[in-house]
Design a protein around this motif. Structure first.
Motif, PDB file in Angstrom:
ATOM      1  N   VAL A  79       0.833  -1.204   0.000  1.00 21.09           N
ATOM      2  CA  VAL A  79       0.000   0.000   0.000  1.00 21.09           C
ATOM      3  C   VAL A  79       0.869   1.256   0.000  1.00 21.09           C
ATOM      4  O   VAL A  79       0.681   2.171  -0.819  1.00 21.09           O
ATOM      5  N   PHE A  80       1.849   1.303   0.901  1.00 22.01           N
ATOM      6  CA  PHE A  80       2.698   2.495   0.977  1.00 22.01           C
ATOM      7  C   PHE A  80       3.677   2.566  -0.192  1.00 22.01           C
ATOM      8  O   PHE A  80       4.157   3.659  -0.525  1.00 22.01           O
ATOM      9  N   SER A  81       3.972   1.436  -0.810  1.00 18.89           N
ATOM     10  CA  SER A  81       4.802   1.476  -2.018  1.00 18.89           C
ATOM     11  C   SER A  81       4.124   2.302  -3.098  1.00 18.89           C
ATOM     12  O   SER A  81       4.724   3.185  -3.714  1.00 18.89           O
ATOM     13  N   ALA A 284      14.723 -13.131  -9.749  1.00 18.64           N
ATOM     14  CA  ALA A 284      15.408 -12.462  -8.635  1.00 18.64           C
ATOM     15  C   ALA A 284      14.481 -12.325  -7.435  1.00 18.64           C
ATOM     16  O   ALA A 284      14.894 -12.506  -6.286  1.00 18.64           O
ATOM     17  N   TYR A 285      13.211 -12.005  -7.682  1.00 15.98           N
ATOM     18  CA  TYR A 285      12.233 -11.954  -6.593  1.00 15.98           C
ATOM     19  C   TYR A 285      12.122 -13.321  -5.908  1.00 15.98           C
ATOM     20  O   TYR A 285      12.098 -13.420  -4.677  1.00 15.98           O
ATOM     21  N   ILE A 413       7.489  -4.912  -3.348  1.00 15.97           N
ATOM     22  CA  ILE A 413       7.283  -6.346  -3.614  1.00 15.97           C
ATOM     23  C   ILE A 413       8.388  -7.158  -2.958  1.00 15.97           C
ATOM     24  O   ILE A 413       8.143  -8.193  -2.325  1.00 15.97           O
ATOM     25  N   ARG A 414       9.620  -6.682  -3.109  1.00 13.84           N
ATOM     26  CA  ARG A 414      10.753  -7.393  -2.502  1.00 13.84           C
ATOM     27  C   ARG A 414      10.629  -7.420  -0.976  1.00 13.84           C
ATOM     28  O   ARG A 414      10.832  -8.474  -0.347  1.00 13.84           O
ATOM     29  N   SER A 415      10.287  -6.305  -0.370  1.00 16.25           N
ATOM     30  CA  SER A 415      10.155  -6.241   1.085  1.00 16.25           C
ATOM     31  C   SER A 415       9.011  -7.110   1.579  1.00 16.25           C
ATOM     32  O   SER A 415       9.108  -7.781   2.614  1.00 16.25           O
TER      33      SER A 415
END
Length: 486
Positions: A79-81, A284-285, A413-415
């Motif tokens: 959401v904050f992304s 990579a993800y 997405i990564r976090s």
């Protein structure tokens, strides 16, 4: 002509100095904010007995002092992304850090357990703004050829925070009380906000057509992640066969499936699936997910093994796990330097291979009675060194080529995958271990259990983490691309 060349050289040198100065300032400010969040998250682990006694609550309630933060933090990241990409990363980062600081002060004076749990939920939401924007801000400021080096230094600081967090928590609880864990955040948070407002560059946002915020996607993603992680987290205390666990996981998966279907149909999605579909980035993800998954499982297994099987104290077990964080801290800057010569595929795959070797060796040590601590430390050091070598190049390959208005989403997405993998890896490791312990007649983590069957259970759980590490290695290799840096 010589004079013009001279002035041109001086201009280039001035520009180079300005770039270096801006990079140093941005790295320092974002690292301070990230360390504040990570130290707070890890230091509270050792305060659960003190919090339980202070509020007179059972362990099932005390767990929520940790779980509430984890769930709200992970559920808020996507959401904050998107909000950060729409409104500006600097503004959201500083606002969230200020809220985190104020909520820390309120936590220190929470009158009861219910209020503290609610505040921890809000603190997790505020922390999501820092987790989401740190890498994106660094990507904005650092030139592409220096990004991996900048990320490696940031990851080094994160490793230090994760290493000193439990020690700081034990120190403050022992010589003060649990209130100090939150009060210490306040002056650091104030400094981080003041420095950030002064030193973080005000970069212009890319101007394009105005996009509406994806309200449906935000509701589906946050609720789906929260419910799914809640179900995974409850596997330990409730048991995998409990219908509440099954219902939570099934509902969480269903909500996330609906979320993906919705995202495919709208023009301005919360989750830009094109980021994942790009060749190399999806792998990579996936590699990042499995690296976090296996590492979280290894840490909890070694900690329990040293206390249950080797009869060591929690403090001693914490020191035994420390080589993992220490080598991760040392290897991360090395990966930044090596990235000038070798590609992300090479460095991340080599790091993933070291993690696989370390976990397989660790599984053998867990099965051996009174295994030499030197060998166990060596295995943990391999896992830490591999993770340090893997993370910065892999993160750099995720962020490379992402347009400025999608960088927070790409890192979000990564976090989100990182946080979810930690919860899932811990739950899977404990699920395998508790199933083995139950068949051996061991009913509690507090029991002393050093028979061969229990040792074998620890080894099997570690090998499961090794399979996850191998999956990360395969995905890292499958991203394609050159072996040497271009």
């Amino acid at each position: 002509m010589a004079k013009g060349v001279l002035f041109g050289t001086e201009g280039a040198e001035d520009e180079e100095r300005e770039i270096r100065r801006r990079c140093r300032r941005t790295l320092g400010v974002t690292t301070l904010g990230l360390m504040l969040v990570l130290v707070n998250a890890t230091s509270l682990n050792l305060a659960l007995p003190a919090l339980s006694g202070s509020f007179d609550v059972p362990p099932a309630t005390a767990d929520w002092f940790l779980v509430a933060f984890m769930l709200s933090n992970t559920a808020s990241i996507l959401v904050f992304s998107r909000i950060s990409d729409m409104l500006g990363r600097r503004k959201i980062y500083l606002g969230g850090l200020a809220c985190f600081t104020v909520i820390s002060l309120l936590c220190a004076f929470a009158p009861n357990a219910s209020v503290l749990i609610v505040l921890r939920v809000l603190q997790g939401v505020a922390a999501a703004t820092t987790v989401t924007n740190t890498t994106a801000i660094l990507t904005d400021v650092f030139p592409p050829d220096r990004l991996v080096h900048g990320l490696s230094l940031n990851i080094t600081a994160a490793s230090i925070a994760q290493m000193i967090g439990p020690a700081l928590g034990g120190l403050l609880v022992t010589f003060a009380d649990w209130h100090a864990l939150f009060l210490v955040n306040v002056p650091i948070g104030v400094v981080a906000v003041v420095l950030g407002s002064r030193l973080l560059p005000k970069l212009p946002r890319e101007r394009g057509r105005r996009e509406r915020f994806d309200v449906a996607g935000a509701a589906l993603s946050s609720s789906g992640l929260a419910v799914l992680l809640f179900g995974i987290n409850r596997i330990g205390p409730w048991g995998a066969a409990d219908p509440r666990v099954f219902a939570s996981i099934a509902l969480g998966v269903a909500l996330l499936v609906v979320f993906v279907l919705v995202e495919r149909r709208i023009s301005a999605p919360l989750l830009d699936l094109q980021l994942v579909r790009r060749p190399g980035r999806g792998q990579a993800y996936g590699a990042a997910f499995f690296n976090s998954f296996c590492r979280a499982g290894v840490v909890v297994l070694v900690g329990l093994h040293q206390q249950m099987v080797e009869h060591r104290t929690a403090l001693e077990a914490g020191f035994i796990v420390m080589p993992l964080a220490l080598l991760m801290m040392l290897a991360a800057p090395l990966s930044g330097r090596l990235s000038l010569r070798w590609s992300a595929r090479t460095l991340s795959s080599l790091g993933a291979l070291l993690v696989v070797v370390g976990i397989v060796g660790l599984a053998g040590q867990l099965a051996v009675p009174q295994a030499p601590l030197v060998l166990m430390a060596l295995c943990l050091a391999l896992i830490g060194a591999g993770t340090g070598l893997f993370t910065a190049p892999n993160t750099g390959s995720i962020m490379a080529g992402v347009s400025r208005d999608r960088r927070a989403v790409a890192n979000g997405i990564r976090s989100m995958l990182f946080n979810s993998a930690q919860a899932a890896g811990t739950a899977v490791a404990l699920l395998i271990l508790t199933s083995w312990l139950g068949s051996s007649g061991v009913a509690s983590y507090a029991a002393n259990a050093d028979d061969p069957a229990v040792r074998l259970g620890f080894a099997v759980a570690a090998l499961a983490m090794g399979l996850a590490a191998f999956a990360g290695l395969v995905l890292s290799l499958a991203r394609g691309g050159p072996w040497r840096a271009r």
